[in-house]
Design an enzyme around this catalytic site. Structure first.
Site, mmCIF file in Angstrom:
data_model
loop_
_atom_site.group_PDB
_atom_site.id
_atom_site.type_symbol
_atom_site.label_atom_id
_atom_site.label_comp_id
_atom_site.label_asym_id
_atom_site.label_seq_id
_atom_site.Cartn_x
_atom_site.Cartn_y
_atom_site.Cartn_z
ATOM 1 N N SER A 146 -2.164 6.669 -3.611
ATOM 2 C CA SER A 146 -3.451 6.409 -2.958
ATOM 3 C C SER A 146 -3.672 7.369 -1.796
ATOM 4 O O SER A 146 -4.805 7.805 -1.535
ATOM 5 C CB SER A 146 -3.527 4.961 -2.472
ATOM 6 O OG SER A 146 -2.637 4.721 -1.401
ATOM 7 N N ASP A 204 2.161 8.074 4.649
ATOM 8 C CA ASP A 204 1.857 8.638 3.338
ATOM 9 C C ASP A 204 0.806 9.741 3.419
ATOM 10 O O ASP A 204 0.965 10.818 2.832
ATOM 11 C CB ASP A 204 1.383 7.544 2.380
ATOM 12 C CG ASP A 204 2.512 6.625 1.934
ATOM 13 O OD1 ASP A 204 3.608 6.699 2.530
ATOM 14 O OD2 ASP A 204 2.310 5.831 0.998
#
EC number: 2.7.1.36
Length: 421
Positions: A146, A204
């Site tokens: 994502s 991330d």
């Protein structure tokens, strides 16, 4: 607004060391995985914005005029805005998704709309675009899929709207943005991650933006090779991001690994809660385990920082020992799984060393491949793991971050990805 086709890619990530301990204030090492998400953006004049995500079966289109006429005052003015739950709820009406739409699909569309409307609203008219995003990363496997998606969207939309310049020069096959532009990409990608995850750490998207290897400790992210050089605090006030331009190398060369997906689903929240409960129940046992995992992360950081063009064999021996110790610690914390034990047993029988990466309880594991390992041995290991019902890929860690590719001079990897659509 730019009129040319844009091709952007961004890497996934794995946690090398520090899983679960990082929740309790210890150091974690996150590295860019050389499996990438790709985005192709083509401006057009048909009055629509099209989004296609073939990996998860999404194909949506909106009339630009309809989006233009919407009251988007709920998107607060500012350079980079933070999505609120109320804004996300209003975006659901804009998205027009069916009630039975899967959560993954819904969140991917909402993140796109948030970034598209927020970044492009400075234009005199919202642009008509055709966007397709595809990935080498399996969704929901803890590999930062994502974040790579959000980073690609942010980079492409900022570039097409000329908020940042296209860094490609004549003759370039691939290039990257300046430090300042990467900072802006990372800020916007973090907001996309907030739409999807609510309250992410920012690790991330930072790894996907900057590439290489990063260290995360108590909300601060820094280059693995320079602890004092802050990349981002990842705090809600969106403090200044980035102090370095280009790729952050994990040492040279990048480490070769096998990435194995056990395909066993795991509940990250339950696993984190389980470690917390075990810490409360056995503080004198679990607290030293967390301290030891922290020491493993720090020792790994030291070794990686010393690895040069020709890493010494003893350096790989240390990395292997650290992998083994960390895996045992994670099992003691209760986040192991029979599938991960099987992965470790299969690779250990071939003289290789593996550990889980991410939350555990299934999910993915990594296996370090030493230099000089013959390819037939690698293929035999991959086959043995595949025979267990796992998916296994040979790849590397320490990959470059978000990049832009020439649409007329594609490298073989991007062309192969395009041909597979």
């Amino acid at each position: 607004m730019l009129s040319e086709v844009l091709l952007v890619s961004a890497p996934g990530k794995v946690i090398l060391h520090g899983e679960h301990a990082v929740v309790h204030g210890k150091v974690a090492l996150a590295v860019a995985l050389n499996l990438r998400t790709f985005l192709r953006l083509e401006p057009h004049s048909n009055g629509k914005v099209d989004l296609s995500l073939p990996n998860i079966g999404i194909k949506r289109a909106w009339d630009v005029a309809g989006l233009q006429s919407l009251d988007t005052s709920f998107l607060e003015q500012g350079d980079v805005t933070t999505p609120t739950p109320e804004q996300v709820e209003k975006l659901k009406d804009v998205a027009g998704l069916p009630d039975d739409c899967a959560v993954t699909e819904r969140l991917a569309v909402l993140a796109f709309l948030y970034l598209y409307l927020s970044i492009c609203r400075k234009q005199r008219a919202l642009p008509s675009l055709d966007i397709i995003v595809w990935s080498e990363l399996p969704p929901g496997a803890g590999l930062g899929s994502s974040a790579a998606y959000s980073v690609c969207l942010a980079a492409a939309l900022l570039t097409v709207c000329e908020e940042i310049p296209n860094p490609l020069k004549d003759g370039d096959c691939v290039n990257r943005w300046t430090r300042e532009d990467l900072e802006l990409i990372n800020k916007w990608a973090f907001q996309g991650e907030r739409v999807i995850h609510g309250n992410p750490s920012g690790v991330d998207n930072a790894v996907s933006t900057w590439g290489g290897a990063l260290r995360y400790h108590q909300g601060k992210i820094s280059s693995l090779k320079s602890k004092q050089e802050s990349i981002t605090s990842c705090v809600p006030d969106d403090a200044a991001l980035g102090r370095r331009n280009g790729e952050m190398k994990l040492g040279s060369p990048a480490l070769q690994i096998l990435l194995t997906n056990t395909k066993v689903p795991r509940n990250t929240r339950a696993l984190v809660a389980g470690v917390r409960n075990r810490l409360l129940k056995f503080p004198e046992i679990v607290a030293p385990l967390l301290t030891s995992i922290d020491a493993i992360s720090l020792e790994c950081e030291r070794v990686l920082g010393e690895m040069g063009e020709a890493p010494a064999p003893e350096q790989y021996l240390v990395l292997e020992e650290l992998i083994d110790m960390n895996q045992h610690h994670l099992n003691a914390l209760g986040v192991g799984h029979a599938s991960l034990d099987q992965l470790c047993q299969v690779t250990r029988a071939r003289g290789l060393h593996s550990k889980l990466t991410g939350a555990g309880g299934g999910g993915c594991g990594i296996t370090l491949l030493k230099p000089g390992l013959e390819q037939p041995e690698v293929e035999a290991t991959k086959q043995a793991l595949t025979s267990c019902g796992f998916d296994c890929l040979e790849t590397s860690i320490g990959a470059p971050g978000v990049s832009i590719h020439s649409a007329t001079s594609l490298d073989s990897r991007v062309q192969q990805a395009l041909d597979g659509l």
